[in-house]
Design an enzyme around this catalytic site. Sequence first.
Site, PDB file in Angstrom:
ATOM      1  N   CYS A  22      25.512  -4.405 -18.043  1.00  0.00           N
ATOM      2  CA  CYS A  22      25.880  -5.391 -19.071  1.00  0.00           C
ATOM      3  C   CYS A  22      24.860  -6.518 -19.033  1.00  0.00           C
ATOM      4  CB  CYS A  22      27.309  -5.889 -18.880  1.00  0.00           C
ATOM      5  SG  CYS A  22      27.637  -6.636 -17.289  1.00  0.00           S
TER       6      CYS A  22
ATOM      7  N   ARG B 232      30.928  -7.251 -16.522  1.00  0.00           N
ATOM      8  CA  ARG B 232      31.650  -6.401 -17.472  1.00  0.00           C
ATOM      9  C   ARG B 232      31.454  -4.931 -17.141  1.00  0.00           C
ATOM     10  NH1 ARG B 232      29.248  -8.790 -22.942  1.00  0.00           N
ATOM     11  NH2 ARG B 232      27.575  -9.342 -21.507  1.00  0.00           N
TER      12      ARG B 232
END
Lengths: 303, 149
Positions: free
Chosen positions: A247, A252
């Site tokens: 990410c 994430r």
Amino acid sequence: MPMAVDSSSKFSEYAHPERIVSAQWLEERLGSDDLVVVESDEDILLYEVGHIPGSVKVDWHTDLNDPVSRDYINGEQFAALMSAKGISRDTTVVIYGDKSNWWAAYALWVFTLFGHEDVRLLDGGRDKWIAEKRPFTTEKPTPESTDYPVCERRDEEIRAFLPDVLNHFGKPLIDVRSPQEYSGERTTMPSYPEEGALRGGHIPSAASVPWGRAAAEDGTFRSRTELDAIYREEAGLKDDDDVVAYCRIGERSSHTWFVLKHLLGFENVRNYDGSWTEWGNAVRVPIVRGEERGEAPKGYGRQ
Amino acid sequence: MTTDQAVPAQLAEIIDDFQELDEPERLQLLLEFSRNLPALPARLIDHPDLMEQVVECQTPLFLTVEVAPGGGEVQLFFAAPEEAPTTRGFAAVLHEGLDGLDADTILSVPDDMPDRLGLSRAITPLRMRGMSAMLGRIKRKIREAPQSV
């Protein structure tokens, strides 16, 4: 001794149901000697506003990152942290947090780097616990320190570095950022600060599957069937695939790593935590702009 | 004591309060500030279109700056969700430290003022950027405010 697995029928569909618990399972076991509940949030003060009774706070930035080098803490620092939080090597650790367990998944991934055996996520995280009006407190526990062993961090299995990604071309990559970051229109999430990536776009051949698609409206993980539809049918992952997810800084993609590894059962999944803040600044690495995945480039790594 | 003349007294006092504490206690003080962020007046609650989002903050923060004609008294209004106590705390410090001052006084507040709270190590410089962005936005809104001479 490891605690019982949550036998909820939703979880039994997952590849590793021992990695996830429901709020009900947790509430019934609060206060058990073999259990420590850990809250991990984006906002460093959120735990102080209120938390699950008896839970301890682990901050992704101040506790898990090395303050000098761009890396995680080492085995000694992790042992000291675990000891301070009252966690032994055989403790069942249940982690929960804000934003659909985004930071909780990141903490779980770091615990895994140190081989902590029994670490699980609370399905739905902090928001669902509060929405269900389960016990909540501002009282902080004072854990007794433990004798946590110094275990060296083992990066190879679940962590990818930039050279690993260059060697990975031809195998599946999952970009879990927002569509705007993937196309190169932005270098950070919409409404988040720009953190200084010089180039926008994505790693060639990476499939775009924003991390949040794995979570339902209430922050719980989607069912096995729904997750299979997203990652196997749509993104094209197959059994035995060797997958790298990334990410912006690796938080994430920890969430997606958890989904692929523990819920869908892919054995070889690594999180590239350097992610876009490294790739988007690195010299002479290939980048694709726009919505198309692009071809896996030749001539990199060991090809 | 904070001796910099560019820091208005009501803000200097807050900086001193933070500086007098140990690091963990500074976090507690920021939490107390977050609890005391004034609620928006009804006219703004009913008109969210009058609020502007500060996108540099990690959590949504909405801000309105009202400047009295002639570059006079400045009123600040902030809104941030309860689940964002750090952001609310930053906003509350700026509110208590700057609200009601005149435009020139706020414009001369040093841009590194957030660093002087001594929170960078406990909170990380990354998160402190959110507060610098808020201060920057307040100043920009004051400069952009219609000037009646």
